[in-house]
Write a protein that holds these residues in place. Sequence first.
Motif, PDB file in Angstrom:
ATOM      1  N   GLU A  47      38.666   0.417  15.702  1.00 52.35           N
ATOM      2  CA  GLU A  47      38.227   1.390  14.694  1.00 52.35           C
ATOM      3  C   GLU A  47      39.183   1.372  13.518  1.00 52.35           C
ATOM      4  O   GLU A  47      40.394   1.437  13.676  1.00 52.35           O
ATOM      5  CB  GLU A  47      38.177   2.793  15.307  1.00 52.35           C
ATOM      6  N   VAL A  48      38.645   1.277  12.301  1.00 53.86           N
ATOM      7  CA  VAL A  48      39.459   1.271  11.096  1.00 53.86           C
ATOM      8  C   VAL A  48      39.431   2.667  10.475  1.00 53.86           C
ATOM      9  O   VAL A  48      38.378   3.267  10.313  1.00 53.86           O
ATOM     10  CB  VAL A  48      38.928   0.242  10.081  1.00 53.86           C
ATOM     11  N   THR A  49      40.591   3.172  10.117  1.00 56.04           N
ATOM     12  CA  THR A  49      40.665   4.505   9.531  1.00 56.04           C
ATOM     13  C   THR A  49      41.010   4.396   8.049  1.00 56.04           C
ATOM     14  O   THR A  49      41.328   3.335   7.535  1.00 56.04           O
ATOM     15  CB  THR A  49      41.736   5.350  10.251  1.00 56.04           C
ATOM     16  N   VAL A  50      40.968   5.529   7.357  1.00 53.20           N
ATOM     17  CA  VAL A  50      41.271   5.557   5.933  1.00 53.20           C
ATOM     18  C   VAL A  50      42.703   5.089   5.690  1.00 53.20           C
ATOM     19  O   VAL A  50      43.631   5.505   6.375  1.00 53.20           O
ATOM     20  CB  VAL A  50      41.079   6.979   5.375  1.00 53.20           C
ATOM     21  N   GLN A  90      34.262  -4.029  12.777  1.00 54.14           N
ATOM     22  CA  GLN A  90      32.890  -3.834  13.241  1.00 54.14           C
ATOM     23  C   GLN A  90      32.427  -2.420  12.939  1.00 54.14           C
ATOM     24  O   GLN A  90      33.157  -1.453  13.165  1.00 54.14           O
ATOM     25  CB  GLN A  90      32.792  -4.107  14.746  1.00 54.14           C
ATOM     26  N   THR A  91      31.203  -2.298  12.388  1.00 53.08           N
ATOM     27  CA  THR A  91      30.588  -0.989  12.196  1.00 53.08           C
ATOM     28  C   THR A  91      29.420  -0.870  13.161  1.00 53.08           C
ATOM     29  O   THR A  91      28.770  -1.868  13.488  1.00 53.08           O
ATOM     30  CB  THR A  91      30.076  -0.819  10.749  1.00 53.08           C
ATOM     31  N   ASP A  92      29.140   0.352  13.613  1.00 50.95           N
ATOM     32  CA  ASP A  92      28.020   0.535  14.517  1.00 50.95           C
ATOM     33  C   ASP A  92      26.769   0.901  13.720  1.00 50.95           C
ATOM     34  O   ASP A  92      26.761   0.830  12.491  1.00 50.95           O
ATOM     35  CB  ASP A  92      28.337   1.586  15.589  1.00 50.95           C
ATOM     36  N   ASP A  93      25.708   1.316  14.419  1.00 50.21           N
ATOM     37  CA  ASP A  93      24.436   1.586  13.736  1.00 50.21           C
ATOM     38  C   ASP A  93      24.423   2.937  13.020  1.00 50.21           C
ATOM     39  O   ASP A  93      23.405   3.332  12.450  1.00 50.21           O
ATOM     40  CB  ASP A  93      23.264   1.498  14.714  1.00 50.21           C
ATOM     41  N   ARG A  94      25.560   3.634  12.994  1.00 47.85           N
ATOM     42  CA  ARG A  94      25.642   4.919  12.302  1.00 47.85           C
ATOM     43  C   ARG A  94      26.778   4.968  11.285  1.00 47.85           C
ATOM     44  O   ARG A  94      27.033   6.025  10.704  1.00 47.85           O
ATOM     45  CB  ARG A  94      25.820   6.056  13.324  1.00 47.85           C
ATOM     46  N   SER A  95      27.446   3.849  11.072  1.00 49.01           N
ATOM     47  CA  SER A  95      28.606   3.885  10.181  1.00 49.01           C
ATOM     48  C   SER A  95      28.620   2.694   9.230  1.00 49.01           C
ATOM     49  O   SER A  95      28.022   1.655   9.487  1.00 49.01           O
ATOM     50  CB  SER A  95      29.906   3.890  11.005  1.00 49.01           C
ATOM     51  N   ARG A  96      29.309   2.880   8.105  1.00 48.34           N
ATOM     52  CA  ARG A  96      29.577   1.832   7.138  1.00 48.34           C
ATOM     53  C   ARG A  96      31.055   1.888   6.777  1.00 48.34           C
ATOM     54  O   ARG A  96      31.741   2.850   7.129  1.00 48.34           O
ATOM     55  CB  ARG A  96      28.713   2.005   5.882  1.00 48.34           C
ATOM     56  N   ALA A  97      31.553   0.890   6.063  1.00 45.26           N
ATOM     57  CA  ALA A  97      32.974   0.870   5.722  1.00 45.26           C
ATOM     58  C   ALA A  97      33.173   0.223   4.365  1.00 45.26           C
ATOM     59  O   ALA A  97      32.392  -0.632   3.940  1.00 45.26           O
ATOM     60  CB  ALA A  97      33.771   0.108   6.783  1.00 45.26           C
ATOM     61  N   ALA A  98      34.227   0.647   3.665  1.00 45.63           N
ATOM     62  CA  ALA A  98      34.616   0.060   2.388  1.00 45.63           C
ATOM     63  C   ALA A  98      36.060  -0.396   2.486  1.00 45.63           C
ATOM     64  O   ALA A  98      36.917   0.313   3.015  1.00 45.63           O
ATOM     65  CB  ALA A  98      34.460   1.078   1.262  1.00 45.63           C
ATOM     66  N   LEU A  99      36.323  -1.614   1.999  1.00 43.88           N
ATOM     67  CA  LEU A  99      37.650  -2.187   2.060  1.00 43.88           C
ATOM     68  C   LEU A  99      38.037  -2.750   0.701  1.00 43.88           C
ATOM     69  O   LEU A  99      37.180  -3.175  -0.074  1.00 43.88           O
ATOM     70  CB  LEU A  99      37.711  -3.328   3.086  1.00 43.88           C
ATOM     71  N   LYS A 100      39.322  -2.781   0.427  1.00 40.50           N
ATOM     72  CA  LYS A 100      39.833  -3.450  -0.764  1.00 40.50           C
ATOM     73  C   LYS A 100      40.409  -4.784  -0.329  1.00 40.50           C
ATOM     74  O   LYS A 100      41.285  -4.844   0.536  1.00 40.50           O
ATOM     75  CB  LYS A 100      40.905  -2.595  -1.442  1.00 40.50           C
ATOM     76  N   ARG A 133      32.102  -3.927   1.051  1.00 46.00           N
ATOM     77  CA  ARG A 133      31.422  -2.862   1.783  1.00 46.00           C
ATOM     78  C   ARG A 133      30.670  -3.469   2.958  1.00 46.00           C
ATOM     79  O   ARG A 133      29.994  -4.488   2.814  1.00 46.00           O
ATOM     80  CB  ARG A 133      30.441  -2.097   0.884  1.00 46.00           C
ATOM     81  N   LEU A 134      30.793  -2.858   4.122  1.00 42.83           N
ATOM     82  CA  LEU A 134      30.130  -3.308   5.335  1.00 42.83           C
ATOM     83  C   LEU A 134      28.980  -2.370   5.646  1.00 42.83           C
ATOM     84  O   LEU A 134      29.164  -1.156   5.730  1.00 42.83           O
ATOM     85  CB  LEU A 134      31.098  -3.326   6.525  1.00 42.83           C
ATOM     86  N   ALA A 160      24.994   0.052  -0.512  1.00 41.36           N
ATOM     87  CA  ALA A 160      26.294  -0.349  -1.044  1.00 41.36           C
ATOM     88  C   ALA A 160      26.855   0.723  -1.968  1.00 41.36           C
ATOM     89  O   ALA A 160      28.067   1.007  -1.958  1.00 41.36           O
ATOM     90  CB  ALA A 160      26.170  -1.673  -1.779  1.00 41.36           C
ATOM     91  N   ALA A 161      25.996   1.334  -2.781  1.00 42.69           N
ATOM     92  CA  ALA A 161      26.444   2.404  -3.676  1.00 42.69           C
ATOM     93  C   ALA A 161      26.947   3.601  -2.879  1.00 42.69           C
ATOM     94  O   ALA A 161      27.938   4.239  -3.250  1.00 42.69           O
ATOM     95  CB  ALA A 161      25.308   2.817  -4.606  1.00 42.69           C
ATOM     96  N   ARG A 162      26.271   3.903  -1.786  1.00 41.13           N
ATOM     97  CA  ARG A 162      26.676   5.045  -0.959  1.00 41.13           C
ATOM     98  C   ARG A 162      27.971   4.767  -0.194  1.00 41.13           C
ATOM     99  O   ARG A 162      28.596   5.693   0.319  1.00 41.13           O
ATOM    100  CB  ARG A 162      25.552   5.396   0.016  1.00 41.13           C
TER     101      ARG A 162
END
Length: 225
Positions: free
Chosen positions: A1-4, A15-25, A33-34, A141-143
């Motif tokens: 799990e990746v945190t802020v 890895q993201t599940d079917d209820r989550s997305r992630a943004a990385l620099k 964005r995942l 992606a915008a969200r």
Amino acid sequence: EVTVAQSVSTGETIQTDDRSRAALKFGDAVSLRLDQGTIVKVASADELVLTAGALYVDSQAQNPQALTIRTDAGSVRHVGTQYEVRTHPHDMVVSVREGRVMIANAAGTSSGVAGERIRVTPRGQIVRSTVAAHDPHWQWAARTAPQFDINHHTLAVFLDWVARETGRKIEYASSEAQSAASQVKLRGSIVGLDPDTALSAVLSTTQLHRYQTKDELIGIALAGD
């Protein structure tokens, strides 16, 4: 799990599940964005391996950082752009929102430009279609965009951010409206708001408003225009 604010190192898998997305620099000027249900491995400082789901890339630099995204059906690298790579069991689909990408597969190398959606099979077959920069396809992606801190930025800078995230262009009703937008300094927070909702909230605190335009534009006018 990746945190802020957590760093991701070479060799690690996100890895993201079917209820989550992630943004990385990624590096200094690349936003990643995942989408939901995505698995991506950081193979090296300039290579990602996408095995499931979708990855959105936003590179604004004039001299973009080298980055290759590999899937079972081929690989993609960008030339300063916004695009999405989505992998499926039997192919990958590259959607180009802005700029240009280079795609390498079993058949060789080909390019994709803004407005194109390219489906690539492991055997090298390529099928092209179209997708507009403001198409609802890009909403996920915008969200998932990194939060924009409006404090001390002008309204014009914020509007440019909204335009980029929604695939639209700003159209001012008058030179006075454009001048006003460049002078208004913002304060507050848009945490938790998607770009379109944030736009409405921010404009409500100013003398400017949004007016009806074509879908690919964001019309901005002064009260009385």
